[in-house]
Design an enzyme around this catalytic site. Sequence first.
Site, PDB file in Angstrom:
ATOM      1  N   HIS A  19       0.817  -1.115  -0.033  1.00  0.00           N
ATOM      2  CA  HIS A  19       0.138  -0.009  -0.031  1.00  0.00           C
ATOM      3  C   HIS A  19       0.927   1.249   0.053  1.00  0.00           C
ATOM      4  CE1 HIS A  19       0.663   0.421   4.199  1.00  0.00           C
ATOM      5  NE2 HIS A  19       0.297  -0.564   4.451  1.00  0.00           N
ATOM      6  N   HIS A  22       4.002   1.198   2.369  1.00  0.00           N
ATOM      7  CA  HIS A  22       5.165   0.712   1.864  1.00  0.00           C
ATOM      8  C   HIS A  22       5.793   1.348   0.682  1.00  0.00           C
ATOM      9  CE1 HIS A  22       2.173  -2.784   3.214  1.00  0.00           C
ATOM     10  NE2 HIS A  22       3.302  -2.825   4.144  1.00  0.00           N
ATOM     11  N   CYS A 127       0.907  -9.972  22.497  1.00  0.00           N
ATOM     12  CA  CYS A 127       0.162  -9.611  21.378  1.00  0.00           C
ATOM     13  C   CYS A 127       0.284 -10.387  20.121  1.00  0.00           C
ATOM     14  CB  CYS A 127       0.217  -8.125  21.319  1.00  0.00           C
ATOM     15  SG  CYS A 127      -0.610  -7.431  19.666  1.00  0.00           S
ATOM     16  N   CYS A 130       1.345  -8.158  17.042  1.00  0.00           N
ATOM     17  CA  CYS A 130       2.614  -7.727  17.107  1.00  0.00           C
ATOM     18  C   CYS A 130       3.773  -9.017  17.249  1.00  0.00           C
ATOM     19  CB  CYS A 130       3.036  -6.713  18.300  1.00  0.00           C
ATOM     20  SG  CYS A 130       2.052  -5.245  18.363  1.00  0.00           S
ATOM     21  N   CYS A 144      -2.982  -3.342  23.689  1.00  0.00           N
ATOM     22  CA  CYS A 144      -1.729  -3.090  22.969  1.00  0.00           C
ATOM     23  C   CYS A 144      -1.924  -1.716  21.930  1.00  0.00           C
ATOM     24  CB  CYS A 144      -1.599  -4.342  21.751  1.00  0.00           C
ATOM     25  SG  CYS A 144      -0.761  -3.725  20.241  1.00  0.00           S
ATOM     26  N   HIS A 147      -2.813  -2.410  18.158  1.00  0.00           N
ATOM     27  CA  HIS A 147      -3.773  -3.128  17.521  1.00  0.00           C
ATOM     28  C   HIS A 147      -5.151  -2.994  18.664  1.00  0.00           C
ATOM     29  CE1 HIS A 147      -0.589  -5.181  15.748  1.00  0.00           C
ATOM     30  NE2 HIS A 147      -1.397  -5.711  14.713  1.00  0.00           N
ATOM     31  N   LYS A 296      -6.245   5.932  10.293  1.00  0.00           N
ATOM     32  CA  LYS A 296      -5.177   4.829   9.949  1.00  0.00           C
ATOM     33  C   LYS A 296      -5.789   3.851   8.697  1.00  0.00           C
ATOM     34  CE  LYS A 296      -2.252   1.991  12.375  1.00  0.00           C
ATOM     35  NZ  LYS A 296      -1.775   1.102  13.731  1.00  0.00           N
ATOM     36  N   LYS A 299      -7.102  -2.718   6.247  1.00  0.00           N
ATOM     37  CA  LYS A 299      -7.870  -3.774   5.553  1.00  0.00           C
ATOM     38  C   LYS A 299      -8.996  -3.885   5.733  1.00  0.00           C
ATOM     39  CE  LYS A 299      -6.400  -7.716   3.132  1.00  0.00           C
ATOM     40  NZ  LYS A 299      -5.053  -9.051   3.353  1.00  0.00           N
TER      41      LYS A 299
HETATM   42  O1  ME8 Z   1       6.842  -4.215  10.268  1.00  0.00           O
HETATM   43  N1  ME8 Z   1       2.516   5.164   6.591  1.00  0.00           N
HETATM   44  O2  ME8 Z   1       6.392  -4.985   8.143  1.00  0.00           O
HETATM   45  P1  ME8 Z   1       5.298  -4.155   7.904  1.00  0.00           P
HETATM   46  C1  ME8 Z   1       3.942   4.951   6.254  1.00  0.00           C
HETATM   47  N2  ME8 Z   1       8.252  -7.176   8.793  1.00  0.00           N
HETATM   48  N3  ME8 Z   1       4.870   3.965   6.284  1.00  0.00           N
HETATM   49  C2  ME8 Z   1       4.166   2.949   6.463  1.00  0.00           C
HETATM   50  C3  ME8 Z   1       2.598   2.607   6.609  1.00  0.00           C
HETATM   51  C4  ME8 Z   1       1.945   4.011   6.754  1.00  0.00           C
HETATM   52  N4  ME8 Z   1       0.608   4.080   7.039  1.00  0.00           N
HETATM   53  N5  ME8 Z   1       2.225   1.502   6.829  1.00  0.00           N
HETATM   54  C5  ME8 Z   1       3.480   0.611   6.595  1.00  0.00           C
HETATM   55  C6  ME8 Z   1       7.088  -5.208   9.478  1.00  0.00           C
HETATM   56  N6  ME8 Z   1       4.391   1.565   6.406  1.00  0.00           N
HETATM   57  C7  ME8 Z   1       8.277  -5.992   9.705  1.00  0.00           C
HETATM   58  C8  ME8 Z   1       9.705  -5.309   9.473  1.00  0.00           C
HETATM   59  S1  ME8 Z   1      12.350  -5.299   9.249  1.00  0.00           S
HETATM   60  C9  ME8 Z   1      13.295  -6.192   9.800  1.00  0.00           C
HETATM   61  C10 ME8 Z   1      10.652  -6.174   9.656  1.00  0.00           C
HETATM   62  C11 ME8 Z   1       5.832   1.227   6.012  1.00  0.00           C
HETATM   63  O3  ME8 Z   1       4.734  -4.847   6.276  1.00  0.00           O
HETATM   64  C12 ME8 Z   1       6.736   1.543   7.081  1.00  0.00           C
HETATM   65  O4  ME8 Z   1       8.069   1.561   6.273  1.00  0.00           O
HETATM   66  O5  ME8 Z   1       4.334  -4.035   8.685  1.00  0.00           O
HETATM   67  C13 ME8 Z   1       6.854   0.582   8.173  1.00  0.00           C
HETATM   68  O6  ME8 Z   1       7.950   0.637   9.150  1.00  0.00           O
HETATM   69  C14 ME8 Z   1       6.859  -0.659   7.452  1.00  0.00           C
HETATM   70  O7  ME8 Z   1       5.789  -0.301   6.254  1.00  0.00           O
HETATM   71  C15 ME8 Z   1       6.017  -1.934   8.199  1.00  0.00           C
HETATM   72  O8  ME8 Z   1       6.120  -2.853   7.195  1.00  0.00           O
END
Ligand code: ME8
Length: 637
Positions: A19, A22, A127, A130, A144, A147, A296, A299
Amino acid sequence: MTKRFYITTPIYYVNAEPHIGHAYTTIVADVMSRFHRLMGYRTHFLTGTDDHGDKIAQAAAEAGTDPKSYADRISNLFRETWPKLNISNDDFIRTTDPRHIKTVQYILQKVYDQGDIYFSNYKGLYCVGCERFYTERELVDGKCPDHDKKPVEREEANYFFRMSQYQDWLISYIRENPDFIQPERYRNEVLSFLREPLEDLCISRPIQRLSWGIPLPFDDRYVTYVWFDALINYLSALGYPDGDLFREYWPVSRHLIAKDILKPHGIYWPTMIRALGLPPFRHLNVHGYWKTEEGKMSKSHGTVVRPLDLLPVYGLDAFRYFLLREMVFGLDAGFSEEALVQRLNADLANDLGNLFSRTLAMTAKYFQGKVPPFGSDPDENDRALLAQRDQTTVDFLEEVPRFAFHKALISIWALINAANKYIDQVGPWQLFKDPGKADRLRTVMRNLLEVNRLTAVFLTPFLPDTAEKMLHRLGISKAASDVRFEEDGRWGTLREGAPVDKGEALFPRVDSAQKQGAKRPTVPKKEEKTPDTVPIDTFRTLDLRVGVVKEAHNVPKSQKLLRLIVDIGEERQVVAGIAQWYKPADLVGKQVVLVANLQPAKLMGVESRGMVLAVQDGTALRLIAPAEPVAPGSRVS
Ligand code: ME8
């Protein structure tokens, strides 16, 4: 010595499709990589997916498939999305890659052998979202914070990493290295976590409860717990413990994340690296959250914004520009399509698009489409333009490395707007008419062509497609990724006589008529001279509506202004400078025509969302209305 740059994004969970959150992190990493390449650095840019964990096993079960097939499918969605956003990553790692599993097991064994991993019973609040235990202190109203759910009680025997023994070291390291975690607010946040005693980190799961993970090399009844697995990707992708990439890039490593995963990156990861006896990564850069109008992105509430849905409507570079211009790195920002349309039409189609097409059209007309040499010496107007060029160069070189993309873009747009103003002031069409001014015309047009070229160079990290298109049309056949600032950032490097290509508009406007006006004010716009003609599409960007005045009031302390509430299908407050000609009571019930998508503005402290149209008749002013009454909200076309 070659300068080097290594940047990573988080590896994204494969339980959700890509999204805009990312996309933002990955685009920022891309801008930084491209910027450093432009500056002559050897760069390595890593992204990937986090394939393991409870959440993924659960999502796979819900989808009626096994975790590996599920992870393959979503991981591929990420992998296929990035080229469509022009992401120039050098590597894409998955936690299911054999190279990653090998490094994780190597590290686990090493840390275990040195006595930093031990086995113990643990009871705590867990949690599921998380995938970690929480302490009471970390919960908000017992829930949490991410969540909004109560964690469950869980007790089990597990392996723990002695994180606590690195607490004092970490505090001093962060204090002594102010640029380790940036911006400062997140550095302070980590230091404030560290004011409380750090507990040891649970790093395993019994295999009966979770088989979707990497087995511990010293106990195959257990698999690694999510963070110990995921964080190591930054090293395994470099081939740690061996490998040239590791030696080359680890000393300059930089991680980019959003605030949601600050604690694992700011605390767990540096202590893990310390236990390995390695120097810590160099920088952690943390950005805020994108929020939609509903709050926020979620999904379950259908509020997830997918980048691939937006591209066909707005184009890639408008999307990249919007994200980079709109968010102040480190703070949260709001996403709306109205604001995107506004930026696209105002900054890209209007400011940049006009400058480029005016410059090329005049070059075609005055110099048969060929780059002229510089002519007469600079005058005052030229010097003002060149001063802005110098300021923009300084800003670009200073602000991009600080992640202040919005500031760098504001400064690039100051140059674009200075060049548009220069055209209006100098009036090349007048110089063209006067044969005695041919030399002056050469200087003016060459200055303009050089500003366009330099703008393209500045834009290469942000909008690589547009930058390349601009360069090609200026007669420079270079890929955006081959542009080098040392050479191409110099003034005057266009080849005299090179053919320029007038071509099409850089950015077609998007009709915002249905979007009911923008929500956000943008940068102040340059003063526009009325052009002789405008394309029909320009006219169509105006959302003109018939409305009925519901209320009219004087604006306190103003002789000229009235505050109107106008019904255009919805109620709008507008401020109009008509108090000399109309009394409030005369206006109620009258039909008026409103520019409904004008940027909101404050006049004498009163917000105005639109403008009523009027006509000057000698010294009098008359409001415009349809000849026959029509339904409020009807569109004028
Ligand atoms: O946390 N605004 O993966 P994740 C800005 N797998 N950036 C956002 C966002 C938003 N609303 N939502 C997500 C994980 N992101 C773990 C990470 S690393 C060793 C393991 C981006 O799929 C942002 O970069 O939940 C956030 O830190 C990341 O997606 C979290 O991705």
